[in-house]
Design an enzyme around this catalytic site. Sequence first.
Site, PDB file in Angstrom:
ATOM      1  N   GLY A 236      43.650  40.409  26.049  1.00  8.77           N
ATOM      2  CA  GLY A 236      42.890  40.291  24.809  1.00  8.77           C
ATOM      3  C   GLY A 236      42.057  41.534  24.539  1.00  8.77           C
ATOM      4  N   ILE A 629      33.347  43.549  46.054  1.00  7.36           N
ATOM      5  CA  ILE A 629      34.666  43.365  45.478  1.00  7.36           C
ATOM      6  C   ILE A 629      35.318  42.185  46.193  1.00  7.36           C
ATOM      7  CG2 ILE A 629      36.910  44.443  45.087  1.00  7.36           C
ATOM      8  CD1 ILE A 629      34.528  45.606  43.427  1.00  7.36           C
ATOM      9  N   ASN A 631      38.285  40.634  45.654  1.00  2.63           N
ATOM     10  CA  ASN A 631      39.696  40.811  45.977  1.00  2.63           C
ATOM     11  C   ASN A 631      40.122  42.187  45.468  1.00  2.63           C
ATOM     12  OD1 ASN A 631      42.493  40.823  46.124  1.00  2.63           O
ATOM     13  ND2 ASN A 631      42.671  38.648  45.618  1.00  2.63           N
ATOM     14  N   LYS A 633      42.768  43.734  45.315  1.00  2.00           N
ATOM     15  CA  LYS A 633      44.052  43.902  44.627  1.00  2.00           C
ATOM     16  C   LYS A 633      43.906  43.776  43.104  1.00  2.00           C
ATOM     17  CE  LYS A 633      48.588  43.219  46.420  1.00  2.00           C
ATOM     18  NZ  LYS A 633      49.339  42.469  47.401  1.00  2.00           N
ATOM     19  N   GLU A 705      35.581  46.030  32.690  1.00  5.15           N
ATOM     20  CA  GLU A 705      35.322  47.038  31.663  1.00  5.15           C
ATOM     21  C   GLU A 705      34.854  48.390  32.195  1.00  5.15           C
ATOM     22  OE1 GLU A 705      33.843  44.516  27.971  1.00  5.15           O
ATOM     23  OE2 GLU A 705      33.564  43.485  29.855  1.00  5.15           O
TER      24      GLU A 705
HETATM   25 MO1  MOS Z   1      35.295  42.220  26.731  1.00  6.17          MO
HETATM   26  S1  MOS Z   1      35.255  43.484  25.101  1.00  6.17           S
HETATM   27  O1  MOS Z   1      33.728  41.584  26.638  1.00  6.17           O
HETATM   28  O2  MOS Z   1      36.556  41.143  26.404  1.00  6.17           O
END
Ligand code: MOS
Length: 746
Positions: A236, A629, A631, A633, A705
Amino acid sequence: MASASTLPPKTNGTLPRVDGPLKVSGVAMYTSDYNLPGMLYAVPVCATIAKGSIKTLDTSQAEAMPGVKKVYQRKNMGKLFRTAPSGGLSAYLDEKRPPFDDDTVRYYGQYVAAVVAVTYEQAIAAANAVIVTYTTEKPDVRSHLETDEKPKVDSERGKPDEAFANAAVKIDENYGTPVETHNPIEMHASVASWDGQNFTLYETTQAVVNHRDVAAQMLGVPAENVRVISRFLGSGFGGKLWPWPHCMIAASAARDLNRPVKLVVTRDMMFQNVGHRPRTQQRVRLGATAEGKLVSLMHDSLNHTSILDDYSEGCSEATSYSYSTPNLRATSGVVKRNVGTPTSMRGPGAVPGLFALESAMDELATSLNIDPVQLRLMNEPEKDEGLNLPFSSRHLVECLHVGAEKFGWSRRTPQVGSMKKDGVTLGWGVAGCSWIAERMATQATVDLRDDGSARVSCATQDIGTGTYTVLSQVVSEKLGIPHSRIEVVLGDTALPSGPISGGSWATASVIPAVIDAIEKAQQTIFTAASQGTDAPFAGQKPEAFAFTDGRVHLKDKPASSGVPFEAILVKGNMRAISGQGKSEGTLGAPDRKFSTHSFGAQFAEVTWEPEIARLRVSRVVTVIDAGRILNPKPARNQIEGAVVMGVGMAMFEATRYDERFGVPINNNLADYIVTTNADSPEIDVTFVDYPDKVLNPLGARGVGEIGLAGIAAAITSATYHATGVRVRSLPIRIEDLLQAPARRTA
Ligand code: MOS
């Protein structure tokens, strides 16, 4: 029965995707895979102007065509409501106008009608036969942004103007990022059904709970009459965070016709009707001492928005805390254009904002003749100077050191075009990056069942980032049972309320709630183990127990002396014992004691062939500080994907509008260029892995992100180093590179 040989395999946190086999075998159901009995198909009619109004809308021919059930438009749409102002992320959406709300057209492609027919082909044919005439005005999609409105001050300290005026060294430049369109492989879709009282909506959404709340308000029904399901998503990138008008067309038609309705948005509509990252224009002023210490930082940004909705990109997101400086001001504003409403795209705000800020830092390093890594180290803050709070965990300095070491940065010679390898010129660039780390309030349920399995459920969703996998892993580690005995159920508003899959918050939000649920289920198992005359540990106090490797035992005895949890359930004739867990949100919390963010350092190498003006990104080293972290992978996979997207941001991606007509002209995957395998550099991902216990007990922040932030600035800085061309407006175009001084002397 659990024994040593059936204990969970030690995965060392590299469990492959638990949903992988379902996806590669085609078993996983995406929204448009749902075909309900009696289902009809909806196809919208899109405006062919970008500004004006509908003069006539003639549906008579379309209505007479084979299979057509109804053609909707403003006059027969039925009532759709607006959502109530809520503040925050409750019943939130970016394009707030309900579809067909008036006859004004404000952007190209705006829905003006929709055909519902028995087959998809019939619906397309009839949609093409709807005749619309318009009163047309000249749209405004100009890329240059200007406004007389007073900008909003996002952050301010000291006297930035004075300090800048008196600074020994100054940078004052403008940076721009273009419109970028989300292009997940899975298109947006809605499959809506109505049973006379309740809606069931299969949706491509990164937030089932929010989608339910918006749909309930717009359709004018109680929230409990709407169930939203989104089991699997073909990604998305933020474009699927909030509902878009097509969802309401499908739901409203399903209610009106009393038949399920499927509406799949086409690729070209993805460039018009479901958001985009807005164009940004940013001025950055840096003032520094001759030694390179920042004395002033000013960052003024504008982004375009649609006519009706004010979408602020938030370019100042990372500005106030990135560097130490006594004087700073960050402002932002929006400028209205005849475009669809913009929306969040991976790293909204910080990603374009850091392109500008980190580019300016590189320009400052160049003008001071200081190494750009060194410049960042010199200006590293000890706390968040914007909020005046300590960082929960900030290891940017280590990221820079580790990255420099892995990249081989010490071999960099600063002169433009000075590095050669195998007959090409190399350019090396660096940028810092950061991204917010927050949590949303979350509930989750864990059931321990009489067959030795555990079920964890939460109304969050997995957009392809690995939420199913990470939850399976946490439950497996906490209970000590193998993944084959764990069922993870997500993507359904019938489940306990969970967070959006956005902001990189999902993992950090869900995990504490799941751990709480596990602990509560274990407490109940302890009670069951000790109560009743034939209970296995009759007469013991619940506090006396421990839970190890799926077995209940007395704390002072080894696990092998205990019994598998399922034996307690079987003995008591119980199918399942449930624990309901929850965790609080941090977003907007009033008594904040820490500034919580992820950080990282991005190093990029480009190769440059001046004779043919060919620039390629050849190598990226990325070092990320995102807490623990869970996982490596899927985490590595998120960062790699973000780097690939960053190459696209730097080199390729831009939605172009024809300024005469306001049409997005490269509205397809042939003309809107995204990074392919052939364009992808060698990517080295390192996590510094410091648990952030302020954010949650496991110390995990989130990785969706952060990997994109800083990449474009590292690439344009590397490009300057190779070519002598400073590209301040993305993407880098061949026309920019033709100006290269290194090319003229080649
Ligand atoms: Mo992210 S832009 O918060 O799906």
